[in-house]
Design an enzyme around this catalytic site. Structure first.
Site, PDB file in Angstrom:
ATOM      1  N   GLU A  85       1.718  -2.817   1.627  1.00 23.80           N
ATOM      2  CA  GLU A  85       2.801  -1.905   2.022  1.00 23.80           C
ATOM      3  C   GLU A  85       2.282  -0.476   2.169  1.00 23.80           C
ATOM      4  O   GLU A  85       1.804   0.122   1.199  1.00 23.80           O
ATOM      5  CB  GLU A  85       3.931  -1.949   0.985  1.00 23.80           C
ATOM      6  CG  GLU A  85       5.129  -1.097   1.396  1.00 23.80           C
ATOM      7  CD  GLU A  85       6.327  -1.241   0.458  1.00 23.80           C
ATOM      8  OE1 GLU A  85       6.500  -2.318  -0.144  1.00 23.80           O
ATOM      9  OE2 GLU A  85       7.079  -0.263   0.335  1.00 23.80           O
ATOM     10  N   LYS A 280      12.062  -2.809  -7.931  1.00 26.44           N
ATOM     11  CA  LYS A 280      11.129  -3.250  -6.880  1.00 26.44           C
ATOM     12  C   LYS A 280      10.084  -2.165  -6.642  1.00 26.44           C
ATOM     13  O   LYS A 280       8.904  -2.434  -6.469  1.00 26.44           O
ATOM     14  CB  LYS A 280      11.910  -3.570  -5.599  1.00 26.44           C
ATOM     15  CG  LYS A 280      11.105  -4.215  -4.496  1.00 26.44           C
ATOM     16  CD  LYS A 280      10.345  -3.246  -3.625  1.00 26.44           C
ATOM     17  CE  LYS A 280       9.597  -3.973  -2.518  1.00 26.44           C
ATOM     18  NZ  LYS A 280       8.748  -3.088  -1.729  1.00 26.44           N
ATOM     19  N   ASP A 296      -1.965 -12.833 -12.883  1.00 22.69           N
ATOM     20  CA  ASP A 296      -0.937 -13.694 -12.299  1.00 22.69           C
ATOM     21  C   ASP A 296       0.339 -12.876 -12.061  1.00 22.69           C
ATOM     22  O   ASP A 296       1.142 -12.661 -12.970  1.00 22.69           O
ATOM     23  CB  ASP A 296      -0.688 -14.845 -13.290  1.00 22.69           C
ATOM     24  CG  ASP A 296       0.316 -15.854 -12.787  1.00 22.69           C
ATOM     25  OD1 ASP A 296       1.082 -15.535 -11.860  1.00 22.69           O
ATOM     26  OD2 ASP A 296       0.350 -16.962 -13.346  1.00 22.69           O
ATOM     27  N   HIS A 393       7.581   7.357   4.528  1.00 22.06           N
ATOM     28  CA  HIS A 393       7.373   5.984   4.988  1.00 22.06           C
ATOM     29  C   HIS A 393       6.991   5.927   6.455  1.00 22.06           C
ATOM     30  O   HIS A 393       6.065   5.244   6.849  1.00 22.06           O
ATOM     31  CB  HIS A 393       8.668   5.170   4.797  1.00 22.06           C
ATOM     32  CG  HIS A 393       8.674   4.398   3.525  1.00 22.06           C
ATOM     33  ND1 HIS A 393       9.448   3.281   3.344  1.00 22.06           N
ATOM     34  CD2 HIS A 393       7.991   4.553   2.385  1.00 22.06           C
ATOM     35  CE1 HIS A 393       9.248   2.809   2.142  1.00 22.06           C
ATOM     36  NE2 HIS A 393       8.377   3.570   1.540  1.00 22.06           N
TER      37      HIS A 393
HETATM   38  C1  MEV Z   1      10.160   0.499  -1.279  1.00 21.26           C
HETATM   39  O1  MEV Z   1       9.117  -0.439  -1.265  1.00 21.26           O
HETATM   40  C2  MEV Z   1      10.507   0.873  -2.695  1.00 21.26           C
HETATM   41  C3  MEV Z   1      11.729   1.802  -2.834  1.00 21.26           C
HETATM   42  O2  MEV Z   1      12.858   1.241  -2.176  1.00 21.26           O
HETATM   43  C4  MEV Z   1      11.988   1.941  -4.314  1.00 21.26           C
HETATM   44  C5  MEV Z   1      13.271   2.662  -4.668  1.00 21.26           C
HETATM   45  O3  MEV Z   1      14.222   2.630  -3.870  1.00 21.26           O
HETATM   46  O4  MEV Z   1      13.305   3.232  -5.763  1.00 21.26           O
HETATM   47  C6  MEV Z   1      11.484   3.133  -2.202  1.00 21.26           C
END
Ligand code: MEV
Length: 438
Positions: A85, A280, A296, A393
């Site tokens: 990513e 995430k 793992d 991003h």
């Molecule tokens: C993207 O991979 C992760 C985010 O969505 C985490 C978040 O929203 O805190 C930017």
């Protein structure tokens, strides 16, 4: 065309590739060439990879990046990250640099307990089972002595074995619930070997136990397996500084920033939809280091999310507060990791990653991984509560779009310059590239 095959695993690698190419591709030779193009030129290295799993046909690349300048407990660390990513490594590096001048990251190992269970069925008087367990408990240790000898030399081994009555959940269901210290290994093989021996001992001893009637002596073992839920294999990572020290060119008003930041964390604490995305982002950092160090990541993912739900509702793994003018942001995360055994001594790039981390013990690696998670979370919340996430991003994404468009070196320079001051979107990049090409 028949797309099913028997005896596939017995074919040679070349034959497997040929079958795949002929069965699924309109241009089989191109598919074969691509698969082979990703083989390692060093035959020994390729063979090593071939043998990690069954039916290997090629290697699947993802980039290994590094995030330098992580000041962790007053020591600088460069963290290797395997991740596809865009923006994750850049975000980690930025957070590392930010905190390096504000005291760095502090970490604490809360505990390193691993867990395994023998799940079994017993039909009879519970008081007799309790008595039986108390009488044979020592046998679980003696019957596993050959398995535990080396681990004990390293200071680890079986910590505890308990009998647990689970009949309120399922009829006749009991467990041997055991805890372990597996030192620098993740310990899956060690734990599972111990558990399978416990199961044998349990069944054999039950057969000879004089107080059991015939039904009671027939203990039925359903399965013996470690648990990836490790709430007591826990590490904390933390950053903290006076609010005014948060100021930098992107944080002109640290008071407002810290308040909004804490609110963002509170939202993730109470709102599962947000908590999942919040966590995430933490896993972006955690998984990348877990993968780079040959651990793992499925086990880590499963354990982490179970931990995030431990109070009955999925919630944030990180927390933040402002107290007496001090901003504190921290993360508690369960991580069952190893720095010996498994892939760690086999995969050449894993070995390199561990050497870059100065050959950490498993608890040291837990601390580094937790820091990577916290840094990632800080970077994400910082963007989300200030500029928004898309700015960074899309800048990183620009490169991927340029690759798709097969932009030349000259085009790249012109496009990157243009998008320094213009909003990146897929359409905008395509349109600008087309205008250049006319
Ligand atoms: C993207 O991979 C992760 C985010 O969505 C985490 C978040 O929203 O805190 C930017």
């Amino acid at each position: 065309m028949n797309k099913a095959i028997s005896g596939f695993s017995k074919l040679s690698k070349e034959e497997k590739i040929k079958w795949i190419a002929d069965t699924y591709f309109s241009t089989p030779n191109e598919a074969i060439a691509l698969l082979k193009n990703y083989w390692n030129t060093d035959e020994k290295v390729q063979q090593l990879h071939d043998e990690f799993i069954e039916n290997t046909i090629t290697n699947f690349y993802i980039p290994l990046g590094v995030a330098p300048n992580f000041l962790i407990n007053d020591k600088y660390t460069t963290i290797p990250m395997a991740i596809e990513e865009s923006s994750v490594v850049a975000a980690a590096s930025k957070a590392a640099k930010f905190w390096a001048t504000r005291g760095g990251f502090k970490t604490t190992i809360i505990d390193t307990e691993k867990i395994g269970q023998v799940h079994f069925l017993y039909q009879g008087e519970v008081s007799k089972l309790n008595l039986f367990f108390a009488q044979i408990k020592e046998q679980f240790y003696t019957s596993t002595a050959s398995i535990t000898a080396n681990m004990q030399k390293r200071g680890g081994g079986i910590r505890s074995i308990e009998l647990r009555d689970k009949t309120d959940l399922l009829p006749n269901y009991f467990q041997l619930h055991a805890t372990f210290d597996t030192k620098d290994s993740m310990g899956a093989n060690f734990i599972n070997s111990c558990l399978e021996q416990f199961a044998k001992t349990l069944q054999a001893e039950a057969k000879n136990y004089s107080l059991f009637n015939e039904t009671e002596s027939e203990i039925e073992v359903v399965m013996s397996i470690l648990s990836n839920y490790v709430p007591n294999c826990l590490v904390r990572a933390e950053v903290s500084c006076p609010i005014e020290d948060l100021m930098d060119k992107e944080i002109p008003n640290p008071q407002e920033f810290s308040t909004k930041f804490v609110q963002a964390v509170q939202i993730a604490e109470v709102e599962p939809y947000r908590a999942v995305t919040h966590n995430k982002g933490i896993m972006n950092g955690i998984d990348a280091v877990v993968l780079a160090t040959g651990n793992d990541f499925r086990a880590v993912e499963a354990g982490v999310h179970a931990y995030a739900s431990r109070k009955g509702q999925y919630s944030s793994l990180s927390h933040a507060k402002i107290e007496n003018g001090i901003f504190t942001f921290w993360l508690d995360v369960p991580l069952a990791l190893g720095t010996v055994g498994g892939l760690t001594s086999l995969h050449p790039v894993v070995k390199l990653s561990l050497e870059m981390l100065e050959k950490p013990s498993a608890p040291e690696l837990m601390q580094i991984v937790a820091v990577a998670g916290l840094a990632q979370n800080f970077a994400a919340l910082r963007s989300l509560t200030t500029t928004g996430i898309q700015e960074g991003h899309m800048k990183m994404h620009l490169n991927n779009i340029l690759n798709q468009l097969e932009a030349t070196k000259e085009e790249r320079i012109a496009i990157q310059k243009h998008f320094e001051n213009n909003t990146v979107s897929h359409n905008a990049v395509v349109a600008f590239t087309e205008s250049l090409r006319q």
